[in-house]
Scaffold this motif. Structure first.
Motif, PDB file in Angstrom:
ATOM      1  N   GLY A 143      15.325  -3.831   0.139  1.00  0.00           N
ATOM      2  CA  GLY A 143      14.211  -3.142   0.713  1.00  0.00           C
ATOM      3  C   GLY A 143      12.848  -3.905   1.369  1.00  0.00           C
ATOM      4  O   GLY A 143      13.411  -4.885   2.111  1.00  0.00           O
ATOM      5  N   LEU A 144      12.027  -3.471   1.083  1.00  0.00           N
ATOM      6  CA  LEU A 144      10.532  -3.764   1.674  1.00  0.00           C
ATOM      7  C   LEU A 144      10.462  -5.145   1.124  1.00  0.00           C
ATOM      8  O   LEU A 144       9.703  -5.999   1.515  1.00  0.00           O
ATOM      9  N   THR A 145      10.908  -5.394  -0.091  1.00  0.00           N
ATOM     10  CA  THR A 145      10.455  -6.700  -0.784  1.00  0.00           C
ATOM     11  C   THR A 145      11.239  -7.787  -0.134  1.00  0.00           C
ATOM     12  O   THR A 145      10.507  -8.933  -0.020  1.00  0.00           O
ATOM     13  N   SER A 146      12.667  -7.791   0.221  1.00  0.00           N
ATOM     14  CA  SER A 146      13.079  -8.718   1.007  1.00  0.00           C
ATOM     15  C   SER A 146      12.349  -9.027   2.214  1.00  0.00           C
ATOM     16  O   SER A 146      12.376 -10.188   2.682  1.00  0.00           O
ATOM     17  N   LEU A 147      11.980  -7.974   2.903  1.00  0.00           N
ATOM     18  CA  LEU A 147      11.058  -8.116   4.244  1.00  0.00           C
ATOM     19  C   LEU A 147       9.949  -8.831   3.935  1.00  0.00           C
ATOM     20  O   LEU A 147       9.548  -9.764   4.826  1.00  0.00           O
TER      21      LEU A 147
ATOM     22  N   SER B   9       2.588  -8.764   5.850  1.00  0.00           N
ATOM     23  CA  SER B   9       2.963  -9.038   4.425  1.00  0.00           C
ATOM     24  C   SER B   9       1.772  -8.165   3.667  1.00  0.00           C
ATOM     25  O   SER B   9       1.848  -7.500   2.723  1.00  0.00           O
ATOM     26  N   ILE B  10       0.335  -8.167   4.419  1.00  0.00           N
ATOM     27  CA  ILE B  10      -0.636  -7.382   3.419  1.00  0.00           C
ATOM     28  C   ILE B  10      -0.315  -6.267   3.746  1.00  0.00           C
ATOM     29  O   ILE B  10      -0.447  -5.270   2.349  1.00  0.00           O
ATOM     30  N   ALA B  11       0.218  -5.657   4.643  1.00  0.00           N
ATOM     31  CA  ALA B  11       0.536  -4.104   4.732  1.00  0.00           C
ATOM     32  C   ALA B  11       1.552  -3.810   3.717  1.00  0.00           C
ATOM     33  O   ALA B  11       1.448  -2.703   3.136  1.00  0.00           O
ATOM     34  N   LEU B  12       2.513  -4.747   3.489  1.00  0.00           N
ATOM     35  CA  LEU B  12       3.696  -4.363   2.756  1.00  0.00           C
ATOM     36  C   LEU B  12       3.292  -4.364   1.316  1.00  0.00           C
ATOM     37  O   LEU B  12       3.794  -3.568   0.306  1.00  0.00           O
ATOM     38  N   MET B  13       2.651  -5.257   0.909  1.00  0.00           N
ATOM     39  CA  MET B  13       2.051  -5.409  -0.430  1.00  0.00           C
ATOM     40  C   MET B  13       1.042  -4.266  -0.953  1.00  0.00           C
ATOM     41  O   MET B  13       0.667  -4.103  -2.142  1.00  0.00           O
ATOM     42  N   PHE B  14       0.783  -3.478   0.187  1.00  0.00           N
ATOM     43  CA  PHE B  14      -0.030  -2.265  -0.401  1.00  0.00           C
ATOM     44  C   PHE B  14       0.740  -1.326  -1.290  1.00  0.00           C
ATOM     45  O   PHE B  14       0.341  -0.541  -2.321  1.00  0.00           O
ATOM     46  N   ASN B  15       2.137  -1.288  -1.153  1.00  0.00           N
ATOM     47  CA  ASN B  15       2.964  -0.666  -2.025  1.00  0.00           C
ATOM     48  C   ASN B  15       2.713  -1.115  -3.525  1.00  0.00           C
ATOM     49  O   ASN B  15       3.512  -0.321  -4.274  1.00  0.00           O
TER      50      ASN B  15
END
Length: 576
Positions: free
Chosen positions: A181-185, A158-164
Motif C-alpha cells: 500500500g502507501l508504505t511501499s510508495l 513523503s510528508i503527506a504520506l507520513m501524515f497517516n
C-alpha cells in the motif's frame, strides 16, 4: 596578511574547535549509548503534531564533526584560492550557509524539519554552481537545480504520506514500515529523493556538470555535504528497508552507477570531472552496501571517503591554479618535479581511493567488498563490484600517468611551484586524516570485528582485481600515448562509454526540454489562463464590480430608487 585570510583563520579556528568538541561528544555518546532528542511543537492537526526535532546521537555528532573539520580546511584553503575574487564576501557567506544547511539536515530526524536543510542545500548549491557568471555555469546550475527538485518533490509527497502514521519523526516508525500500500510508495519516494541527491542512475548527469563551481566548493560538495545527504537519509531510514523489495532495486541501480562512473572516468580528460566521476562511483559503493543491510558500514565509508576526496579536490585546485587554469590532463605532465608536496598529497589521496593497505580507504572499502561477497547477492552485482574495483585503480593510475608523471606538456613560460603556504597547509591537515582516519574510525565504530568467512579466492579477489586494473590502465595509457589515436578505430564504443551512457543528453536536451515546454504550456493555459480567469483574478474582478454596484445603490440617489420602483411596478403588473 590580508583581512580575507584573517577572516578565514577565524572561521577555521571556530570550526576546528567545534569539530574536535563534537568528536569528543560522539565518542562519549557511542560508549554510553545515550541519544538526546529535542522537540519544539508548533501546531497540532488531527492529533498529528507538527514539530521541529533535533537528534543528538553518536552518528550525528560524528558526521557534524567531520563536516566542520573539512569545512575548516576548505575555508582556510579558499583564503588563497579565491584571494583575487571581487565577490569574495558573497562566496564566504554562501559556503557558510552550505555548511549550516548540511548541519540542519544531519540533526533532523523529522521529515518536515529536514526540509530546512534539504532545500537549503539545493538552493545554495545552485547559487554556488552559477558563481562564475557565464553560460556554461548557468546551464550546469539549471541542470543541478532541476535534478534536485525531483527529490524535493519526493520529500514533500513523503510528508503527506507520513501524515497517516501520526507523526513525521521517521526514526520512530522505520521498524514498522512493512511493504504494501502507501508504505511501499513512501519507501519508493524516500529512495527517489536519495537517488537524486546522491546522483544515482538516471540522475547522474548533474554531478559532473556541477564542476562549474569553484574548486573549494567542489571539495566540500563531493566529500561531506550535498552528495552525501541522500546516503545519510537512507542510513537513517535503513530500518524500513529490511526484507523489502526496495533493497534489490537499490542494489542493482547502485552497482550500475559505480560501474558506469568508473568506466566513464577512464575516458574523461577534464581533471575535475575525473574526480567527480570517482565520487559518483564511491556513492554507488555506499548505497550498494546500504541496500544489503549494513548501514554502519555505509556510514563508515562515507566518513573515510570524505577525508581523502576533499584532499584530492584541493590538490586538483592547486594544480589548476599553477598550470594556467587548464583542466585538461593532457596539457599537464611531469608535475612531480615542480610540485613535490602537492604531488605527494595527491598520490596519497589516490592511493587511499584505491584502497591501499593501511590508508583511510582500505579499512572501509576492503570490509565493504568482503561483506558484499559474503552476502546473498546475485551474479550480476558480484561482477559489477569486481569490475568497479578494478576500474577505480585503472582511472587513478591513468590520472597519475597523465598529470604527475611523464613528460612536461605545458609551455616554456610557466612558473609552477608549491608557493602557496595557505593551500598546502590545509592540504596537510587533510593528509593526516587520509592516513589515520580509516583506522581510528574502524576502532571507534567497530570495536568488535566482523566475523568474515570466505575462500582464499574471494578473500584475495579485491587485491587481484586492483592489481589487474592498475596494469591494464597503465598499459593502455602507454599504448595510447606512444601509438597514436587508436581510440578512433572504435570511436562509437568510446563515445558510449565516455559519455556516461548518453545520460547528460537524456537529462538536458530530451527530457528537460520536453518537460520545460510542457511546463510552459501548463503555465500559460493553467496558472496564467483558466486559473486566473476563474480563480483569483476572476473573483477579484467580480467582487470589485459588485462592490461598485453596491456603492452606487448606497448613494441614496432618488433617480435610482425611482427606476427600481418603476421596474418593480412593471414586474408586478405583468404578474397580476
Amino acid at each position: 596578511m590580508s583581512w580575507k585570510i584573517k577572516m578565514h583563520l577565524n572561521s577555521m579556528v571556530f570550526l576546528c574547535f567545534s569539530s574536535f568538541s563534537l568528536l569528543a561528544l560522539s565518542i562519549w555518546s557511542l560508549n554510553s549509548s545515550i541519544v538526546t532528542v529535542i522537540e519544539w511543537e508548533f501546531i497540532s492537526i488531527n492529533s498529528c503534531s507538527i514539530v521541529v526535532s533535533l537528534i543528538f546521537d553518536w552518528m550525528s555528532f560524528m558526521f557534524l564533526s567531520f563536516v566542520f573539520f573539512i569545512s575548516a580546511m576548505v575555508l582556510f584553503y579558499s583564503g588563497d584560492y579565491m584571494l583575487g575574487d571581487l565577490n569574495f564576501n558573497r562566496f564566504m557567506y554562501l559556503v557558510l550557509c552550505f555548511v549550516g544547511s548540511m548541519g540542519a539536515l544531519i540533526v533532523s530526524p523529522n521529515l518536515i524539519s529536514i526540509l530546512l536543510g534539504w532545500d537549503g542545500l539545493g538552493l545554495v548549491s545552485y547559487a554556488l554552481v552559477i558563481y562564475y557568471s557565464n553560460e556554461k555555469s548557468a546551464n550546469a546550475g539549471m541542470l543541478t537545480v532541476l535534478s534536485n527538485r525531483v527529490g524535493d518533490v519526493a520529500i514533500l509527497l513523503s510528508i503527506a504520506l507520513m501524515f497517516n502514521m501520526g507523526g513525521w519523526n521517521f526514526l520512530y516508525y522505520t521498524m514498522y514500515m512493512e511493504d504494501g500500500g502507501l508504505t511501499s510508495l513512501l519507501k519508493f519516494l524516500v529512495v527517489l529523493a536519495a537517488m537524486t541527491k546522491s546522483a544515482q542512475i538516471p540522475f547522474s548527469a548533474w554531478l559532473p556538470a556541477a564542476m562549474a563551481a569553484p574548486t573549494p566548493v567542489s571539495s566540500l560538495v563531493h566529500s561531506s555535504t550535498l552528495v552525501t545527504a541522500g546516503v545519510y537519509l537512507l542510513i537513517r531510514f535503513s530500518g524500513a528497508f529490511c526484507d523489502s523489495h526496495v533493497q534489490s532495486f537499490l542494489l542493482i541501480i547502485s552497482c550500475l552507477t559505480m560501474f558506469m562512473a568508473g568506466l566513464g572516468a577512464n575516458f574523461e580528460y577534464d581533471l575535475k570531472k575525473v574526480i567527480a566521476l570517482s565520487t559518483l562511483s564511491q556513492l554507488g559503493v555506499m548505497i550498494s552496501i546500504l541496500s544489503l543491510g549494513f548501514a554502519n558500514l555505509a556510514f563508515f565509508h562515507l566518513l573515510s571517503h570524505a577525508l581523502f576526496k576533499a584532499l584530492l579536490f584541493m590538490c586538483a585546485g592547486v594544480i589548476i591554479h599553477n598550470v594556467k587554469e587548464y583542466q585538461d590532463i593532457r596539457a599537464m605532465g611531469g608535475l612531480v618535479e615542480f610540485m613535490p608536496l602537492t604531488s605527494m598529497c595527491m598520490n596519497l589521496a589516490n592511493l587511499a581511493l584505491c584502497g591501499m593497505p593501511f590508508l583511510a580507504g582500505f579499512y572501509s572499502k576492503d570490509m565493504i567488498l568482503e561483506v558484499a561477497f559474503m552476502s546473498k547477492i546475485n551474479f550480476i552485482s558480484f561482477v559489477l563490484y569486481a569490475l568497479a574495483t578494478g576500474l577505480t585503480v585503472c582511472y587513478t593510475l591513468r590520472l597519475i600517468y597523465y598529470s604527475l608523471s611523464g613528460s612536461f606538456n605545458l609551455g616554456g613560460l610557466s612558473m609552477i611551484a608549491d608557493n602557496s603556504y595557505v593551500m598546502t597547509n590545509s592540504m596537510l591537515g587533510l593528509s593526516i586524516g587520509a592516513i589515520v582516519g580509516g583506522s581510528c574510525l574502524s576502532w571507534l565504530i567497530f570495536p568488535e570485528p566482523y566475523m568474515i568467512c570466505m575462500s582464499l579466492g574471494l578473500k584475495t579477489l579485491p587485491l587481484s582485481v586492483s592489481i589487474l586494473g592498475g596494469l591494464v590502465g597503465y598499459m593502455l595509457n602507454v599504448m595510447s600515448v606512444n601509438t597514436g589515436l587508436n581510440s578512433l578505430k572504435v570511436y562509437s564504443s568510446v563515445v558510449v562509454m565516455g559519455s556516461m551512457w548518453f545520460m547528460p543528453f537524456l537529462s538536458t536536451f530530451s527530457l528537460n526540454m520536453h518537460n520545460l515546454k510542457l511546463g510552459y504550456l501548463m503555465l500559460k493555459s493553467g496558472d496564467s489562463g483558466w486559473s486566473e480567469y476563474y480563480g483569483g483574478q476572476g473573483i477579484h474582478k467580480f467582487i470589485v464590480g459588485s462592490s461598485q454596484n453596491v456603492q452606487v445603490y448606497q448613494d441614496n440617489s432618488v433617480k435610482i430608487f425611482m427606476k427600481v420602483f418603476m421596474i418593480w411596478v412593471i414586474i408586478l403588473f405583468f404578474i397580476i
